[in-house]
Design a protein around this motif. Structure first.
Motif, PDB file in Angstrom:
ATOM      1  N   PRO A  86      -3.978 -49.419 -31.799  1.00  0.00           N
ATOM      2  CA  PRO A  86      -6.142 -49.318 -31.720  1.00  0.00           C
ATOM      3  C   PRO A  86      -7.102 -50.439 -30.822  1.00  0.00           C
ATOM      4  CG  PRO A  86      -5.154 -49.819 -33.955  1.00  0.00           C
ATOM      5  CD  PRO A  86      -4.156 -50.190 -32.900  1.00  0.00           C
ATOM      6  N   THR A  92      -6.986 -48.058 -37.602  1.00  0.00           N
ATOM      7  CA  THR A  92      -6.774 -46.826 -37.200  1.00  0.00           C
ATOM      8  C   THR A  92      -5.470 -46.365 -37.192  1.00  0.00           C
ATOM      9  OG1 THR A  92      -9.045 -47.087 -36.340  1.00  0.00           O
ATOM     10  CG2 THR A  92      -6.785 -45.675 -34.763  1.00  0.00           C
ATOM     11  N   CYS A  94      -2.257 -44.532 -34.677  1.00  0.00           N
ATOM     12  CA  CYS A  94      -2.514 -44.593 -33.445  1.00  0.00           C
ATOM     13  C   CYS A  94      -0.885 -43.372 -33.459  1.00  0.00           C
ATOM     14  CB  CYS A  94      -2.209 -45.624 -32.373  1.00  0.00           C
ATOM     15  SG  CYS A  94      -4.297 -45.697 -32.215  1.00  0.00           S
ATOM     16  N   ASN A 101      -9.622 -43.625 -30.374  1.00  0.00           N
ATOM     17  CA  ASN A 101     -10.264 -45.085 -30.558  1.00  0.00           C
ATOM     18  C   ASN A 101      -8.062 -45.717 -30.805  1.00  0.00           C
ATOM     19  OD1 ASN A 101     -12.405 -45.925 -30.903  1.00  0.00           O
ATOM     20  ND2 ASN A 101     -12.351 -44.801 -33.220  1.00  0.00           N
TER      21      ASN A 101
END
Length: 163
Positions: A86, A92, A94, A101
């Motif tokens: 992130p 977040t 990923c 982001n």
């Protein structure tokens, strides 16, 4: 960029046991990360070699004074997909660098034995800037033995990077 494969036992242990809790002393990736860390601490524009462990930052036409050697990281067993993290400190997830982001470009901040701290770099959205990345406040630490490959990108200047 140049890729460096980690063919020592640390990488094979990651692949076989999915365990990165060991610290190998003979680790080419650890050595290169230490070199990059020192170079970024002592940013110098003179350069003549084009490899991850070249002895100075810079030398490109777009960077008179560089302070960062951006890298991409590949973990053992990742099937050639770079690690993505992130760009913010939020929760977040990923899955890859195209996730919102998220980024797969990092800056070495500190190397301590088999642990390395990285800063996540985000794509620079300022179209007037000659520099491709901006620093974020997203930082992570990982065991270097979990890395099988690193890819160095062109040296650059990243604003607001303090030593």
């Amino acid at each position: 960029g140049v890729d460096y494969m980690n063919n020592n036992t640390g990488c094979s242990r990651c692949n076989q046991n999915n365990n990165c809790n060991t610290c190998e002393t003979n680790n080419c990736i650890a050595e290169i990360l230490q070199v990059i860390n020192v170079l970024q601490s002592n940013a110098c524009p003179d350069n003549c070699l084009n490899s991850c462990d070249r002895p100075a930052l810079g030398g490109g036409t777009n960077c008179v004074v560089c302070n960062t050697r951006p890298i991409m990281l590949y973990m053992c067993g990742s099937n050639g997909t770079p690690l993505s993290m992130p760009t913010t400190r939020t929760n977040t997830v990923c899955t890859d660098a195209t996730s919102e982001n998220c980024s797969n470009v990092f800056r070495v901040e500190k190397v301590d034995g088999c642990c390395c701290t990285f800063r996540v770099l985000a794509a620079n959205t300022d179209e007037t800037s000659p520099y491709p990345y901006v620093g974020t406040d997203s930082i992570f630490t990982m065991n270097i033995n979990c890395l099988c490959c690193l890819r160095c990108l062109n040296d650059t200047y990243v604003e607001c990077i303090c030593g």
